[in-house]
Write an enzyme that holds these catalytic residues in place. Structure first.
Site, PDB file in Angstrom:
ATOM      1  N   CYS A 139      60.628  47.282 -98.039  1.00 34.19           N
ATOM      2  CA  CYS A 139      61.865  47.323 -98.824  1.00 34.19           C
ATOM      3  C   CYS A 139      61.697  48.050-100.156  1.00 34.19           C
ATOM      4  CB  CYS A 139      62.375  45.909 -99.070  1.00 34.19           C
ATOM      5  SG  CYS A 139      61.271  44.955-100.110  1.00 34.19           S
ATOM      6  N   ARG A 170      17.618  18.796 -89.094  1.00 31.98           N
ATOM      7  CA  ARG A 170      17.477  18.598 -87.659  1.00 31.98           C
ATOM      8  C   ARG A 170      16.127  19.138 -87.154  1.00 31.98           C
ATOM      9  NH1 ARG A 170      18.473  21.479 -82.917  1.00 31.98           N
ATOM     10  NH2 ARG A 170      19.184  20.124 -81.248  1.00 31.98           N
ATOM     11  N   LYS A 180      34.640  20.423 -85.462  1.00 32.41           N
ATOM     12  CA  LYS A 180      33.218  20.755 -85.416  1.00 32.41           C
ATOM     13  C   LYS A 180      32.905  21.493 -86.713  1.00 32.41           C
ATOM     14  CE  LYS A 180      29.772  22.874 -82.357  1.00 32.41           C
ATOM     15  NZ  LYS A 180      28.941  23.221 -83.447  1.00 32.41           N
TER      16      LYS A 180
HETATM   17  S1  IVH Z   1      28.303  15.286 -82.305  1.00 28.41           S
HETATM   18  C1  IVH Z   1      24.964  13.346 -79.936  1.00 28.41           C
HETATM   19  N1  IVH Z   1      30.260  15.932 -83.903  1.00 28.41           N
HETATM   20  O1  IVH Z   1      27.414  20.839 -83.964  1.00 28.41           O
HETATM   21  C2  IVH Z   1      25.897  13.798 -81.004  1.00 28.41           C
HETATM   22  N2  IVH Z   1      28.380  17.368 -83.839  1.00 28.41           N
HETATM   23  O2  IVH Z   1      26.631  22.636 -81.761  1.00 28.41           O
HETATM   24  C3  IVH Z   1      26.051  15.259 -80.971  1.00 28.41           C
HETATM   25  N3  IVH Z   1      28.523  19.286 -85.353  1.00 28.41           N
HETATM   26  O3  IVH Z   1      24.067  19.898 -83.766  1.00 28.41           O
HETATM   27  C4  IVH Z   1      26.686  15.838 -82.145  1.00 28.41           C
HETATM   28  N4  IVH Z   1      30.480  18.791 -86.196  1.00 28.41           N
HETATM   29  O4  IVH Z   1      25.240  19.466 -85.961  1.00 28.41           O
HETATM   30  C5  IVH Z   1      29.048  16.277 -83.445  1.00 28.41           C
HETATM   31  N5  IVH Z   1      32.064  16.343 -85.292  1.00 28.41           N
HETATM   32  C6  IVH Z   1      30.848  16.683 -84.848  1.00 28.41           C
HETATM   33  C7  IVH Z   1      30.177  17.834 -85.290  1.00 28.41           C
HETATM   34  C8  IVH Z   1      28.935  18.151 -84.760  1.00 28.41           C
HETATM   35  C9  IVH Z   1      29.462  19.645 -86.220  1.00 28.41           C
HETATM   36  C10 IVH Z   1      27.285  20.053 -85.123  1.00 28.41           C
HETATM   37  C11 IVH Z   1      26.081  19.200 -84.910  1.00 28.41           C
HETATM   38  C12 IVH Z   1      25.431  19.732 -83.641  1.00 28.41           C
HETATM   39  C13 IVH Z   1      26.105  21.038 -83.448  1.00 28.41           C
HETATM   40  C14 IVH Z   1      26.120  21.378 -81.968  1.00 28.41           C
END
Ligand code: IVH
Length: 686
Positions: A424, A138, A117
């Site tokens: 040491c 977003r 993530k």
């Molecule tokens: S999937 C429907 N995959 O985390 C798809 N999100 O806390 C949903 N994010 O708003 C998102 N890495 O911006 C997805 N490997 C990843 C991600 C990811 C970061 C972010 C994304 C989302 C936020 C949610």
């Protein structure tokens, strides 16, 4: 000269190709000087022939125009968020819900993709006929801001897909309309460097890489964005129009993005539902991953792989039911910094630690936190007596984020790192280009104790009863000079030591003895090689029949292992290049510690599985199978599938539109197979 339209177009393709090699694959084919000259040539032709200017020319990466404000754009598909799972229990519950919601007959097909993530800023990228046409933030999920000019400056973002024109990349044509979601981020080191430069110029700094990325993407002058070290990962196809060509799984979608030239992180893994326990292990070790990546993560995302099942599961509110973010509830609190001391790590690194006035964070009382290194203390101007902000994220060591300078009363004391090792007394050294200070004395007792602690820990040799206290005792008493001495402990003498009754000594002796059969994967973890934790050790040992053969593997072989990047490969190779480390492994063997992988299955496999020990690479579009299916087929017959062709590849499975991999295989004399030949099987092994 004729109007050079064709020439400019070719030059653009070439420049884009080299930008892709450099920024996405990190594998340039030409020198920087050569690239610069191509780039400048394109720039000057565009200046000379303004009617040829194209807003997606690779020259836009340097940014330009200043916007008065950002336009609002309505997202065609709402930009969803993710539900959180804090800990394993939540993940189990998430899976239970999937099993409840999916019809019985779907359970057998259930599999998951786990990916990092990324801690950055979400962006939504639109492509028309392969051309990048719009990029937005977003926003509130319904309406975002149009930041297209700034995004064009991000080098990993493909402006025209497929990126490469020389056959090395595109294996599938992109759809007419495509929407991709990704995360723009900044690497930790780039962030630190930027802040440092800002401090020197007396200008504003950013609190963390995420804020820096967000701020840099939303600058009205894209020329300034272009100077910021913004990077991109993509992880989701939000929409595409060619219905018949839709990937059937998320994993396929990621591969498809890769084949078009998008940056897709290689750390993702796929698990079947019956591998749930392994999934949990992988997800729970995300701090290991985080520690070895140059950018920050704020957890892992677990996704249901099959798109049809994703559709069946649908959404609740803003969150898809088919995905969940795994985090280990990080929380923050303020408290007083009472003192600073240093600890010697197992690599000899000297880490300053804060002693804190006890403070509850996330249900645990925190009394100590890391301060990383001397630069960190100095840059943040952390002083003894300060009130500091402390963060605790799950089971990682809490860290001091910053001092609250406004609360100072003048009694706070600046801190100086010691010049000599507290264990040491050797002089400490700070290698050039490194932020850490080291004790380089191999015999340093504290270092050895830390090494033993790691060696006996649960995910390594798991020797119950040998804790920090015992490690200190054995090192102090001179019983342990190297890790292999754990297997030569003088039990009789230990029994005489105060407080060590016969029973305890016997239990410990047995635990040490039993650990000899833990196997080479745990032993590899236990050695404490940089970046090699239990997950990496498992990936690596799948490729070797013993620690001895790993020890002799060259850098190229190691880099070819799926999931092992160049940094890890380099760390392993340089560890085993050192004589004392090789001697250590030999000493383990001499003591009867098992170095060979259990060979029961292997012998059986060799007899029964046709592809045992064979390495395959897949390229192009196969007539009936998806690549994922071909991979599963090969693996089910004992073979391995890797990403790139090398001299150790046994077979290239090639379909239509096979590109550079085919050329390379032919050059290397690697046997090329069609899908039909693969399915015939026997033909392969003639
Ligand atoms: S999937 C429907 N995959 O985390 C798809 N999100 O806390 C949903 N994010 O708003 C998102 N890495 O911006 C997805 N490997 C990843 C991600 C990811 C970061 C972010 C994304 C989302 C936020 C949610």
């Amino acid at each position: 000269m004729d109007h050079p339209k064709k020439h400019v177009e070719n030059l653009r393709k070439t420049v884009s190709h080299h930008q892709y090699r450099y920024y996405v694959l990190d594998d340039p084919e030409i020198s920087d000087a050569e690239f610069d000259s191509l780039f400048r040539r394109l720039q000057s032709l565009e200046e000379q022939y303004p009617d040829l200017i194209d807003e997606n020319s690779p020259t836009v990466r340097v940014g330009g125009g200043i916007a008065a404000r950002f336009e609002k754009v309505r997202h065609q598909v709402p930009v969803l968020s993710l539900a959180n799972a804090f800990g394993e229990e939540d993940l189990h519950r998430w899976r239970d819900r999937l099993l409840r919601l999916l019809p019985e007959e779907e359970h057998a097909r259930l599999s998951y993709v786990v990916e990092p993530k990324f801690d950055g800023l979400t962006v939504v990228l639109q492509f028309e006929n392969g051309r990048f046409s719009l990029g937005a933030t977003r926003g509130d999920g319904e309406v975002g801001e149009n930041i297209t000019p700034n995004l064009r400056t991000v080098h990993q973002l493909p402006l025209q897909i497929p990126v490469s024109q020389n056959g090395s990349h595109p294996e599938e044509q992109p759809p007419r309309r495509l929407v991709v979601r990704g995360e723009v981020y900044v690497e930790e080191e780039d962030f630190q460097q930027f802040n440092q430069a800002q401090v020197e110029k007396g200008e504003r700094t950013y609190a963390n890489p995420r804020n820096f990325a967000a701020g840099s993407l939303r600058l009205l002058d894209s020329g300034i964005s272009a100077e910021r070290p913004l990077k991109l990962w993509t992880y989701h196809i939000v929409a595409q129009d060619e219905v018949e060509d839709t990937a059937i799984s998320h994993w396929d979608a990621l591969n498809r993005l890769r084949s078009w030239g998008f940056p897709v992180c290689e750390e993702s893994r796929r698990f079947k539902d019956n591998e749930w326990e392994e999934l949990i292990k992988f997800v729970s070790s995300w701090h290991e991953l985080r520690a070895r990546l140059p950018y920050d993560l704020d957890g892992m995302v677990v996704k249901v792989d099959l798109l049809a099942q994703q559709d069946q599961l649908g959404f609740t509110g803003k969150d898809p039911r088919w995905a969940v973010a795994f985090k280990t509830g990080g929380e923050e609190a303020t408290t007083k910094l009472l003192d600073i001391g240093v600890k010697v790590g197992r690599t000899g690194a000297i880490t300053p630690n804060a002693t804190l006035a006890p403070v509850p964070i996330g249900g645990v009382t925190v009394q100590a936190a890391t301060l990383h290194n001397a630069d960190y203390i100095e840059e943040l101007d952390i002083r003894i007596g300060d009130v500091v902000l402390v963060k605790r994220a799950g089971d990682v060591i809490p860290k001091v984020l910053r001092p609250l300078k406004e609360l100072r009363d003048g009694s706070e004391l600046p801190y100086r790192m010691p010049t000599h090792c507290p264990s040491c007394s050797e002089l400490l050294v700070r290698p050039p280009e490194e932020v850490a200070t080291y004790c380089v004395n191999n015999a340093c007792p504290d270092q050895l104790v830390r090494k033993v602690e790691h060696f006996v820990s649960k995910s390594a040799m798991d020797i119950v009863g040998l804790g920090t206290k015992q490690a200190e005792l054995f090192v102090d008493d001179g019983y342990v000079h190297t890790l292999a001495d754990i297997y030569k402990l003088p039990w009789d003498r230990i029994e005489e030591t105060e407080g060590y009754g016969e029973k305890r000594v016997e239990n410990l002796r047995r635990a040490v003895e039993e650990s000899k059969t833990q196997g080479p994967t745990r032993l590899l973890t236990a050695l404490g090689i940089r970046f090699v934790g239990s997950v990496v050790a498992e990936l690596v040992m799948e490729y070797f029949d013993s620690l001895n053969s790993l020890m002799d593997a060259d850098l190229e072989t190691l880099s070819d292992i799926e999931g092992v990047g160049p940094k890890i490969a380099e760390a392993i190779a340089s560890y085993f290049a050192l004589g004392p480390n090789r001697a250590l492994v030999q000493a383990f063997a001499d003591q009867g510690v098992e170095l060979a992988m259990p060979n029961l299955d292997r012998e059986e496999d060799a007899a029964t599985l046709l592809f045992a020990g064979k390495t395959f690479v897949i390229t192009g579009t196969l007539p009936t199978m998806s690549r994922a299916e071909a991979k599963t087929h090969i693996e089910s017959m004992g073979g391995k599938v890797t990403g790139s062709v090398s001299s150790r590849t046994d077979f290239l499975l090639a379909g239509e539109k096979a590109g550079s991999k085919l050329t390379k295989a032919q050059q290397l004399g690697v046997q090329v197979l069609s899908e039909q030949e693969l399915l015939q099987g026997d033909a392969v092994l003639e």
